[in-house]
Each structure stands twice: as structure tokens, then as C-alpha cells.
Design a protein around this motif. Structure first.
Motif, PDB file in Angstrom:
ATOM      1  N   LEU A  43       0.838  -1.193   0.000  1.00 22.71           N
ATOM      2  CA  LEU A  43       0.000   0.000   0.000  1.00 22.71           C
ATOM      3  C   LEU A  43       0.876   1.248   0.000  1.00 22.71           C
ATOM      4  O   LEU A  43       0.673   2.178  -0.807  1.00 22.71           O
ATOM      5  N   ALA A  44       1.862   1.286   0.898  1.00 21.53           N
ATOM      6  CA  ALA A  44       2.737   2.458   0.998  1.00 21.53           C
ATOM      7  C   ALA A  44       3.543   2.665  -0.280  1.00 21.53           C
ATOM      8  O   ALA A  44       3.754   3.808  -0.712  1.00 21.53           O
ATOM      9  N   TYR A  45       3.983   1.576  -0.895  1.00 24.46           N
ATOM     10  CA  TYR A  45       4.746   1.721  -2.148  1.00 24.46           C
ATOM     11  C   TYR A  45       3.888   2.337  -3.241  1.00 24.46           C
ATOM     12  O   TYR A  45       4.335   3.212  -3.992  1.00 24.46           O
ATOM     13  N   ARG A  46       2.655   1.903  -3.365  1.00 19.60           N
ATOM     14  CA  ARG A  46       1.777   2.480  -4.382  1.00 19.60           C
ATOM     15  C   ARG A  46       1.503   3.964  -4.110  1.00 19.60           C
ATOM     16  O   ARG A  46       1.364   4.756  -5.039  1.00 19.60           O
ATOM     17  N   LEU A  47       1.426   4.317  -2.843  1.00 12.20           N
ATOM     18  CA  LEU A  47       1.157   5.712  -2.513  1.00 12.20           C
ATOM     19  C   LEU A  47       2.381   6.603  -2.708  1.00 12.20           C
ATOM     20  O   LEU A  47       2.251   7.766  -3.075  1.00 12.20           O
ATOM     21  N   LEU A  48       3.578   6.057  -2.480  1.00  8.44           N
ATOM     22  CA  LEU A  48       4.785   6.878  -2.489  1.00  8.44           C
ATOM     23  C   LEU A  48       5.685   6.641  -3.690  1.00  8.44           C
ATOM     24  O   LEU A  48       6.498   7.504  -4.029  1.00  8.44           O
ATOM     25  N   GLY A  49       5.575   5.474  -4.327  1.00  5.00           N
ATOM     26  CA  GLY A  49       6.422   5.183  -5.480  1.00  5.00           C
ATOM     27  C   GLY A  49       7.866   4.926  -5.144  1.00  5.00           C
ATOM     28  O   GLY A  49       8.717   4.860  -6.023  1.00  5.00           O
ATOM     29  N   SER A  50       8.167   4.769  -3.864  1.00  9.37           N
ATOM     30  CA  SER A  50       9.538   4.553  -3.408  1.00  9.37           C
ATOM     31  C   SER A  50       9.539   3.435  -2.379  1.00  9.37           C
ATOM     32  O   SER A  50       8.805   3.496  -1.385  1.00  9.37           O
ATOM     33  N   ALA A  51      10.365   2.423  -2.598  1.00 14.10           N
ATOM     34  CA  ALA A  51      10.432   1.320  -1.659  1.00 14.10           C
ATOM     35  C   ALA A  51      11.011   1.764  -0.324  1.00 14.10           C
ATOM     36  O   ALA A  51      10.535   1.365   0.742  1.00 14.10           O
ATOM     37  N   ALA A  52      12.049   2.595  -0.361  1.00 20.12           N
ATOM     38  CA  ALA A  52      12.664   3.059   0.882  1.00 20.12           C
ATOM     39  C   ALA A  52      11.681   3.884   1.703  1.00 20.12           C
ATOM     40  O   ALA A  52      11.561   3.700   2.922  1.00 20.12           O
ATOM     41  N   ASP A  53      10.948   4.784   1.047  1.00 18.84           N
ATOM     42  CA  ASP A  53       9.961   5.586   1.769  1.00 18.84           C
ATOM     43  C   ASP A  53       8.829   4.713   2.298  1.00 18.84           C
ATOM     44  O   ASP A  53       8.304   4.954   3.390  1.00 18.84           O
ATOM     45  N   ALA A  54       8.450   3.699   1.521  1.00 11.50           N
ATOM     46  CA  ALA A  54       7.393   2.791   1.970  1.00 11.50           C
ATOM     47  C   ALA A  54       7.833   2.034   3.216  1.00 11.50           C
ATOM     48  O   ALA A  54       7.065   1.883   4.177  1.00 11.50           O
ATOM     49  N   GLU A  55       9.067   1.548   3.227  1.00 10.67           N
ATOM     50  CA  GLU A  55       9.577   0.847   4.401  1.00 10.67           C
ATOM     51  C   GLU A  55       9.616   1.758   5.615  1.00 10.67           C
ATOM     52  O   GLU A  55       9.293   1.342   6.736  1.00 10.67           O
ATOM     53  N   ASP A  56       9.999   3.025   5.406  1.00  3.82           N
ATOM     54  CA  ASP A  56      10.025   3.983   6.524  1.00  3.82           C
ATOM     55  C   ASP A  56       8.616   4.198   7.083  1.00  3.82           C
ATOM     56  O   ASP A  56       8.428   4.270   8.305  1.00  3.82           O
ATOM     57  N   ALA A  57       7.634   4.324   6.181  1.00  8.18           N
ATOM     58  CA  ALA A  57       6.252   4.535   6.632  1.00  8.18           C
ATOM     59  C   ALA A  57       5.751   3.340   7.435  1.00  8.18           C
ATOM     60  O   ALA A  57       5.088   3.509   8.473  1.00  8.18           O
ATOM     61  N   VAL A  58       6.071   2.146   6.982  1.00  5.87           N
ATOM     62  CA  VAL A  58       5.633   0.943   7.702  1.00  5.87           C
ATOM     63  C   VAL A  58       6.319   0.853   9.061  1.00  5.87           C
ATOM     64  O   VAL A  58       5.697   0.491  10.066  1.00  5.87           O
ATOM     65  N   GLN A  59       7.596   1.201   9.113  1.00  2.00           N
ATOM     66  CA  GLN A  59       8.298   1.167  10.390  1.00  2.00           C
ATOM     67  C   GLN A  59       7.729   2.207  11.356  1.00  2.00           C
ATOM     68  O   GLN A  59       7.589   1.941  12.563  1.00  2.00           O
ATOM     69  N   ASP A  60       7.387   3.389  10.843  1.00  4.96           N
ATOM     70  CA  ASP A  60       6.747   4.402  11.690  1.00  4.96           C
ATOM     71  C   ASP A  60       5.409   3.888  12.219  1.00  4.96           C
ATOM     72  O   ASP A  60       5.035   4.157  13.367  1.00  4.96           O
ATOM     73  N   ALA A  61       4.692   3.159  11.377  1.00 10.84           N
ATOM     74  CA  ALA A  61       3.414   2.582  11.821  1.00 10.84           C
ATOM     75  C   ALA A  61       3.645   1.559  12.928  1.00 10.84           C
ATOM     76  O   ALA A  61       2.850   1.472  13.877  1.00 10.84           O
ATOM     77  N   PHE A  62       4.719   0.795  12.820  1.00 14.30           N
ATOM     78  CA  PHE A  62       5.034  -0.176  13.868  1.00 14.30           C
ATOM     79  C   PHE A  62       5.292   0.523  15.197  1.00 14.30           C
ATOM     80  O   PHE A  62       4.826   0.068  16.255  1.00 14.30           O
ATOM     81  N   LEU A  63       6.006   1.656  15.156  1.00 15.66           N
ATOM     82  CA  LEU A  63       6.268   2.403  16.383  1.00 15.66           C
ATOM     83  C   LEU A  63       4.964   2.923  16.991  1.00 15.66           C
ATOM     84  O   LEU A  63       4.793   2.923  18.221  1.00 15.66           O
ATOM     85  N   ARG A  64       4.044   3.342  16.138  1.00 13.23           N
ATOM     86  CA  ARG A  64       2.754   3.797  16.646  1.00 13.23           C
ATOM     87  C   ARG A  64       1.938   2.628  17.203  1.00 13.23           C
ATOM     88  O   ARG A  64       1.205   2.793  18.181  1.00 13.23           O
ATOM     89  N   TRP A  65       2.071   1.482  16.577  1.00 10.24           N
ATOM     90  CA  TRP A  65       1.399   0.285  17.078  1.00 10.24           C
ATOM     91  C   TRP A  65       1.948  -0.091  18.458  1.00 10.24           C
ATOM     92  O   TRP A  65       1.194  -0.471  19.362  1.00 10.24           O
TER      93      TRP A  65
END
Length: 312
Positions: free
Chosen positions: A19-41
Motif C-alpha cells: 500500500l505504501a509503495y503504491r502511494l509513495l512510489g519509493s520502496a525506501a519511503d514505503a519501508e520507513d512509513a511501515v516502520q513508523d506505523a510499527f512504532l505507533r502500534w
């Protein structure tokens, strides 16, 4: 955090990353977004989260929207310095690929066109087209009304369709043969054959092997053929710049045929093609290290066919 909470997040990680990759077009940015979500979780009161998958989807989507709205992202993308990051076929970050719409939504062509949408339009479009969320759920994720969700998706579809070359899906074997023929003509310098393999409205975009400050853009069959001939025809100077004589492999990236240059198991550049009606409709040349980082990391695990050209 207890093991069960970690396991619950990890069970959703792949879907969240795609989902994040489709929204951002960048794998690195997508991984960062998912990791930030993990911290919020980690920090959340999880006993109050009724549906973890929905909660995580909303968090990741809004983290991506924050990135798309940031001043830096707007500047980079508006200035023409941005290209989507290509991913090798089989990369889990490409996500669902069961329907034509899902496959289309991750193509470099559509990822590029989505840059012209507002962040909310882009999110609504991706949630609907790639993940088949009903409008009621999209409305909840984006904090908008259901009718607004419908309007955003309709507007996004219309804007993408207006500029998208959309025909029948291309048979992978046929697409591969066309690209192999194109590559042979490019390396040998056969400009007339290159022109014949291009559509009348062909476009080419390149980051200049990662050296250009702005993206290089070409239109018309003759100009694109000249650019390709200049870029692909090997010379001693180009080999010195590459650090040797890379092998050229024809693979698939984001559902499209691509040529990947590999030297000592390191990807040094990629060109992703769009094939339409038996000819090449667009090329995207990507050589910047940050744009091919995930592709490079995945290459040693990939099992490619023999190179189309084993020593460029």
C-alpha cells in the motif's frame, strides 16, 4: 510489546508495504512509513483497537499522505526530479496482482500519472483500485464522506484514463521479444530499426544514469531513437564510467519488460519499457543509486535467464 502484538503487525506488514509503495512510489519511503506505523502500534492502547488491520491501514495511509504533502516532497516532485522506483517481478512489495486494475496500479506509467493527483485522490484511487476497499471504508480511513470518496476515485480514474495508453494486456513473451529486438538494434546502432519499433507518440525519460540534475525527456520517434542509440551503443568511455563491461538482462519490473545492466552482481542501471500494440510506447531509464537500491538488493536472490548481451 507482547509477542502476539508483534505477530499481528507482522501478519499485515506485506500488505501495508505494498500500500505504501503504491502511494509513495519509493520502496525506501514505503519501508520507513511501515516502520513508523510499527512504532505507533507499539505505543497504542491496543485493547481499544477493535480491528487492527483497519487501524494499521489508516495509520500507514495517513503517514504516506503526510510525506506526499511535505514541502520537500512537493518541491522534488514538482521540479521534475522524481521517478518511481522499479521493483523486480516477484517482489512482495508489488502486492496484489490478481486483477488487471491491481497490476495496472503498480506499473511505472500509472505511478507516474498518479503524481498529478492530489494526495487524497491518490490514496482513494489506490485503496479502491488496488485493494478493493468499499467507499465506506475509504471514507473512514481518509476522514471524508462516502460521497467524497466516490468523487475522488471517479476524478482520479478520469484523469489517469485521459493520459494513459490503455489497451489489452500485453503477452509477456511477446513483450520480451520486442524488447530483445529493440536492445539488439540499440547496441548495434541500427537507428532505422529502432524508429520502426517505437509508437508514433513514444516518450522517453531518464535520470541520465543518475548524473543529471533534472530528468531528461524526449519525444518523437527520431529523437527517442537517437537518445537510445547514444545511450546503449557501447564505447570505451562508457565502459570506463560503468567500471567494466556489464551484462544486459531482459527481466520484468512492475509488470513491464525491462533491461537491467549488471556488473559483478551489482545492478548499475535499468530501463523499463511500456509495450503497446507490438511497439514500444515509453522508456524510463533509471540509474541513480537510491532509485535502484531495492532492485540491487534483490538481484542476488533473483534467478534471471541468460543475459541478452553477456558483455556490453
Amino acid at each position: 510489546m507482547d509477542i502476539a502484538a508483534i505477530d499481528r503487525f507482522e501478519a499485515s506488514r506485506g500488505r501495508l508495504a505494498s500500500l505504501a509503495y503504491r502511494l509513495l512510489g519509493s520502496a525506501a519511503d514505503a519501508e520507513d512509513a511501515v516502520q513508523d506505523a510499527f512504532l505507533r502500534w507499539q505505543a497504542a492502547d491496543r485493547d481499544r483497537v477493535e480491528v487492527p488491520e483497519a487501524w494499521l491501514t489508516k495509520v500507514v495511509t495517513n503517514l504516506c499522505l503526510d510525506r506526499l504533502r511535505s514541502a520537500q516532497a512537493r518541491h522534488e516532485r514538482a521540479a521534475g526530479d522524481w521517478l518511481p522506483e522499479p521493483l523486480l517481478e516477484g517482489d512482495p512489495m508489488l502486492g496484489p496482482a490478481d486483477t488487471f486494475e491491481q497490476r495496472e496500479s503498480v506499473s511505472l506509467a500509472v505511478l507516474t500519472l498518479m503524481e498529478r493527483l492530489s494526495p487524497v485522490e491518490r490514496a482513494a484511487y489506490v485503496l479502491r483500485e488496488a485493494f478493493a476497499y468499499p467507499h465506506a471504508e475509504i471514507a473512514g480511513i481518509l476522514d471524508i464522506s462516502e460521497s467524497a470518496s466516490q468523487q475522488h476515485v471517479h476524478r482520479a480514474r478520469r484523469r489517469i484514463a485521459a493520459e494513459r495508453r490503455r489497451g489489452d494486456e500485453v503477452d509477456p513473451a511477446s513483450a520480451r521479444r520486442i524488447v530483445e529486438e529493440f536492445l539488439a538494434a540499440a547496441v548495434s546502432g541500427r537507428t532505422d530499426r529502432l524508429v520502426a519499433l517505437l509508437t508514433d507518440d513514444v516518450t522517453a525519460v531518464s535520470d541520465g544514469a543518475g548524473l543529471a540534475r533534472r530528468l531528461l525527456r524526449y519525444t518523437t520517434r527520431e529523437r527517442v531513437a537517437s537518445f537510445v542509440r547514444a545511450g546503449f551503443k557501447p564505447t570505451p568511455a562508457k565502459r570506463r564510467m560503468a567500471g567494466g563491461t556489464p551484462a544486459l538482462h531482459v527481466v520484468f519490473a512492475n509488470g513491464s519488460p525491462a533491461v537491467v545492466a549488471v556488473l559483478d552482481d551489482q545492478v548499475v542501471g535499468a530501463v523499463v519499457f511500456e509495450v503497446s500494440d507490438g511497439r514500444i510506447a515509453s522508456l524510463r531509464g533509471i540509474g541513480a543509486a537510491d532509485r535502484i537500491a531495492r532492485l540491487n538488493a534483490a538481484w542476488p536472490l533473483h534467478e534471471p535467464d541468460a543475459p541478452a548481451i553477456d558483455a556490453w
